[in-house]
Design a protein around this motif. Structure first.
Motif, PDB file in Angstrom:
ATOM      1  N   PRO A   1     -17.951   5.562   7.221  1.00 27.83           N
ATOM      2  CA  PRO A   1     -18.605   4.803   6.139  1.00 27.83           C
ATOM      3  C   PRO A   1     -18.010   5.037   4.760  1.00 27.83           C
ATOM      4  CG  PRO A   1     -19.997   6.614   6.878  1.00 27.83           C
ATOM      5  CD  PRO A   1     -18.873   6.503   7.865  1.00 27.83           C
ATOM      6  N   ALA A   2     -17.434   6.218   4.530  1.00 31.82           N
ATOM      7  CA  ALA A   2     -16.881   6.520   3.201  1.00 31.82           C
ATOM      8  C   ALA A   2     -15.428   6.100   3.058  1.00 31.82           C
ATOM      9  CB  ALA A   2     -17.018   8.012   2.909  1.00 31.82           C
ATOM     10  N   ALA A   3     -14.859   5.524   4.096  1.00 32.67           N
ATOM     11  CA  ALA A   3     -13.428   5.196   4.074  1.00 32.67           C
ATOM     12  C   ALA A   3     -13.132   4.014   3.156  1.00 32.67           C
ATOM     13  CB  ALA A   3     -12.943   4.887   5.485  1.00 32.67           C
ATOM     14  N   LYS A   4     -11.949   4.072   2.577  1.00 29.77           N
ATOM     15  CA  LYS A   4     -11.419   2.942   1.809  1.00 29.77           C
ATOM     16  C   LYS A   4     -10.270   2.350   2.619  1.00 29.77           C
ATOM     17  CE  LYS A   4     -12.410   4.638  -2.874  1.00 29.77           C
ATOM     18  NZ  LYS A   4     -11.811   4.916  -4.209  1.00 29.77           N
ATOM     19  N   PRO A   5     -10.367   1.095   3.041  1.00 31.93           N
ATOM     20  CA  PRO A   5      -9.244   0.483   3.763  1.00 31.93           C
ATOM     21  C   PRO A   5      -7.982   0.483   2.901  1.00 31.93           C
ATOM     22  CG  PRO A   5     -11.212  -0.889   3.921  1.00 31.93           C
ATOM     23  CD  PRO A   5     -11.501   0.180   2.905  1.00 31.93           C
ATOM     24  N   SER A   6      -6.835   0.397   3.568  1.00 35.92           N
ATOM     25  CA  SER A   6      -5.566   0.428   2.833  1.00 35.92           C
ATOM     26  C   SER A   6      -5.488  -0.705   1.817  1.00 35.92           C
ATOM     27  CB  SER A   6      -4.385   0.346   3.805  1.00 35.92           C
ATOM     28  OG  SER A   6      -4.426  -0.863   4.554  1.00 35.92           O
ATOM     29  N   ALA A   7      -6.115  -1.830   2.108  1.00 39.74           N
ATOM     30  CA  ALA A   7      -6.086  -2.951   1.162  1.00 39.74           C
ATOM     31  C   ALA A   7      -6.790  -2.582  -0.140  1.00 39.74           C
ATOM     32  CB  ALA A   7      -6.734  -4.190   1.782  1.00 39.74           C
ATOM     33  N   LEU A   8      -7.893  -1.850  -0.050  1.00 37.07           N
ATOM     34  CA  LEU A   8      -8.584  -1.413  -1.259  1.00 37.07           C
ATOM     35  C   LEU A   8      -7.736  -0.397  -2.014  1.00 37.07           C
ATOM     36  CD1 LEU A   8     -10.868  -1.051  -3.253  1.00 37.07           C
ATOM     37  CD2 LEU A   8     -12.058   0.384  -1.560  1.00 37.07           C
ATOM     38  N   LEU A   9      -7.118   0.532  -1.304  1.00 35.14           N
ATOM     39  CA  LEU A   9      -6.247   1.506  -1.962  1.00 35.14           C
ATOM     40  C   LEU A   9      -5.089   0.802  -2.674  1.00 35.14           C
ATOM     41  CD1 LEU A   9      -6.115   4.256   0.803  1.00 35.14           C
ATOM     42  CD2 LEU A   9      -7.450   4.292  -1.311  1.00 35.14           C
ATOM     43  N   ASP A  10      -4.554  -0.237  -2.043  1.00 36.91           N
ATOM     44  CA  ASP A  10      -3.484  -1.011  -2.679  1.00 36.91           C
ATOM     45  C   ASP A  10      -3.985  -1.669  -3.959  1.00 36.91           C
ATOM     46  OD1 ASP A  10      -1.446  -0.441  -0.869  1.00 36.91           O
ATOM     47  OD2 ASP A  10      -1.998  -2.090   0.459  1.00 36.91           O
ATOM     48  N   HIS A  11      -5.161  -2.270  -3.908  1.00 36.80           N
ATOM     49  CA  HIS A  11      -5.684  -2.944  -5.096  1.00 36.80           C
ATOM     50  C   HIS A  11      -5.980  -1.943  -6.208  1.00 36.80           C
ATOM     51  CE1 HIS A  11      -6.864  -7.263  -3.800  1.00 36.80           C
ATOM     52  NE2 HIS A  11      -5.778  -6.866  -3.177  1.00 36.80           N
TER      53      HIS A  11
ATOM     54  N   THR B   1      -4.750 -14.320  -4.836  1.00 36.05           N
ATOM     55  CA  THR B   1      -4.798 -14.742  -6.231  1.00 36.05           C
ATOM     56  C   THR B   1      -4.909 -13.533  -7.147  1.00 36.05           C
ATOM     57  OG1 THR B   1      -5.829 -16.852  -5.634  1.00 36.05           O
ATOM     58  CG2 THR B   1      -6.071 -16.116  -7.921  1.00 36.05           C
ATOM     59  N   ARG B   2      -5.725 -12.568  -6.740  1.00 41.11           N
ATOM     60  CA  ARG B   2      -5.851 -11.351  -7.542  1.00 41.11           C
ATOM     61  C   ARG B   2      -4.542 -10.575  -7.586  1.00 41.11           C
ATOM     62  NH1 ARG B   2      -9.489  -5.975  -6.536  1.00 41.11           N
ATOM     63  NH2 ARG B   2      -9.730  -5.411  -8.719  1.00 41.11           N
ATOM     64  N   GLU B   3      -3.761 -10.662  -6.533  1.00 41.02           N
ATOM     65  CA  GLU B   3      -2.519  -9.893  -6.433  1.00 41.02           C
ATOM     66  C   GLU B   3      -1.334 -10.554  -7.141  1.00 41.02           C
ATOM     67  OE1 GLU B   3      -1.896  -9.369  -2.266  1.00 41.02           O
ATOM     68  OE2 GLU B   3      -3.636  -8.061  -2.010  1.00 41.02           O
ATOM     69  N   GLU B   4      -1.480 -11.808  -7.559  1.00 40.32           N
ATOM     70  CA  GLU B   4      -0.344 -12.527  -8.135  1.00 40.32           C
ATOM     71  C   GLU B   4       0.329 -11.783  -9.292  1.00 40.32           C
ATOM     72  OE1 GLU B   4      -1.659 -16.445  -9.079  1.00 40.32           O
ATOM     73  OE2 GLU B   4      -1.428 -17.175  -7.024  1.00 40.32           O
ATOM     74  N   PRO B   5      -0.417 -11.183 -10.224  1.00 43.95           N
ATOM     75  CA  PRO B   5       0.274 -10.460 -11.310  1.00 43.95           C
ATOM     76  C   PRO B   5       1.081  -9.263 -10.808  1.00 43.95           C
ATOM     77  CG  PRO B   5      -2.021 -10.911 -11.885  1.00 43.95           C
ATOM     78  CD  PRO B   5      -1.874 -11.229 -10.424  1.00 43.95           C
ATOM     79  N   TRP B   6       0.660  -8.652  -9.698  1.00 44.25           N
ATOM     80  CA  TRP B   6       1.362  -7.483  -9.173  1.00 44.25           C
ATOM     81  C   TRP B   6       2.627  -7.884  -8.442  1.00 44.25           C
ATOM     82  CZ3 TRP B   6      -3.881  -6.146  -6.508  1.00 44.25           C
ATOM     83  CH2 TRP B   6      -4.847  -5.934  -7.508  1.00 44.25           C
ATOM     84  N   VAL B   7       2.655  -9.100  -7.898  1.00 39.68           N
ATOM     85  CA  VAL B   7       3.885  -9.605  -7.260  1.00 39.68           C
ATOM     86  C   VAL B   7       4.991  -9.734  -8.290  1.00 39.68           C
ATOM     87  CG1 VAL B   7       4.925 -11.559  -6.055  1.00 39.68           C
ATOM     88  CG2 VAL B   7       2.606 -10.836  -5.469  1.00 39.68           C
ATOM     89  N   ARG B   8       4.629 -10.209  -9.472  1.00 44.18           N
ATOM     90  CA  ARG B   8       5.615 -10.475 -10.518  1.00 44.18           C
ATOM     91  C   ARG B   8       6.029  -9.217 -11.266  1.00 44.18           C
ATOM     92  NH1 ARG B   8       2.002 -14.941 -11.157  1.00 44.18           N
ATOM     93  NH2 ARG B   8       0.933 -13.868 -12.860  1.00 44.18           N
ATOM     94  N   ARG B   9       5.277  -8.119 -11.071  1.00 43.46           N
ATOM     95  CA  ARG B   9       5.533  -6.910 -11.845  1.00 43.46           C
ATOM     96  C   ARG B   9       6.863  -6.267 -11.469  1.00 43.46           C
ATOM     97  NH1 ARG B   9       0.988  -2.459 -11.490  1.00 43.46           N
ATOM     98  NH2 ARG B   9       1.958  -2.094  -9.474  1.00 43.46           N
TER      99      ARG B   9
END
Length: 308
Positions: free
Chosen positions: A252-262, A300-308
């Motif tokens: 229950p306390a885990a953060k999926p890798s996608a959350l860690l990435d964000h 969409t949320r990740e778009e700025p990180w793609v361009r970084r």
């Protein structure tokens, strides 16, 4: 076994450290120079529920010339698997097996195009969280299950030899006849939490019991289950909601890798996790609007990180 682990981030470092600790001759290939230098200088420390262990490993940023191994493990994220497969070509001999372990669906197809389907095994890791503490030090939360299967023409005996090497390193590892079914069973769990957690910042348990997101999570899982059933995949899942609740209750306390990435402002693997469901659904004339919407929001949320 002579084993090369290509991609020694958190998961790859756990693999490399445990395999080396079991007596396998391990080469770690990783693009992070600081991590590589620390491993080369002082070894790789792996800590977890079973204590702390240090293994001596040959660590490089690129494969050394003239080296051929028995097993290449591609432990990079899905977006990097093509480059990792190309990088590993010099390590592959006539009898080398290539094992690719990524989240989601589709990485096997990419790797097979580059190294050949007949030498390829596909792996899944379930209930297995890991994080890099610092250069040369990785921590894992659990090692519940690793399952390996032939992508195409790889002999079952070769897959079993790979599984045995991992069992010797303390992993709950097994060769299975239908790895695609197990990929889908894992995907059903992953879609329930990957995008909902990444978008909300909540843990697995918080999403599972959330007044609003809980329903979204269950709908994403059900949609994946319906898609797998329509595709004729032999999943052993009578109730997808029960499956994902049982999965979530274990961590229950885990953060999926996608959350860690964000949280790190990195592009996640949502495109091959939640995004795989509408893609696969379309091949049999179906739609998957819940997962399509979650994927669109995350990307969409990740778009700025793609361009970084």
């Amino acid at each position: 076994m002579r084993i090369a682990v290509v991609g020694c981030g958190a998961m790859g470092s756990v693999y490399a450290g445990r395999l080396a600790g079991a007596g396998h001759e391990v080469l770690a290939v990783h693009r992070g120079a600081e991590h590589v230098a620390a491993i080369a200088a002082g070894g790789l420390t792996v800590s977890g529920p079973d204590g702390e262990h240090r293994a001596r490993i040959d660590a490089r940023t690129t494969p050394p010339p003239g080296i051929v191994v028995d097993l290449v493990v591609l432990a990079v994220k899905a977006a990097d698997v093509a480059g990792a497969a190309d990088l590993a070509r010099s390590l592959i001999g006539a009898d080398t097996v290539v094992l690719t372990i990524q989240n989601g669906l589709g990485s096997g197809d990419v790797v097979a195009q580059r190294v050949g389907a007949d030498r390829l095994a596909v792996g899944i890791a379930s209930g297995f969280g890991a994080s890099l503490i610092g250069p040369g030090h990785v921590h894992h939360n659990a090692m519940r299950a690793l399952r390996f299967g032939s992508y195409g023409g790889l002999d079952a005996a070769a897959v079993e030899r790979v599984a045995e090497a991992w069992r010797a390193a303390g992993f709950d590892a097994a060769a299975v006849p239908d790895i695609l079914a197990m990929q889908w069973e894992k995907l059903i769990c992953n879609v329930a939490y990957s995008a909902p957690c990444a978008l909300s910042g909540l843990t697995v348990g918080e999403v599972m019991d959330h007044e609003h997101l809980g329903a979204v999570s269950r709908a994403a899982a059900t949609e994946a289950w319906e898609t797998a059933t329509a595709l004729g995949v032999g999943i052993a899942v009578p109730d997808p909601v029960a499956l994902v609740r049982e999965f979530g209750a274990q961590m229950p306390a885990a953060k999926p890798s996608a959350l860690l990435d964000h949280e790190a402002r990195r592009v996640s693997e949502i495109a091959v996790i939640n995004g795989a469901v509408p893609r696969e659904a379309a091949t049999v004339g179906r739609q998957a609007p819940v997962n399509a919407t979650l994927t669109a929001l995350a990307r969409t949320r990740e778009e700025p990180w793609v361009r970084r």
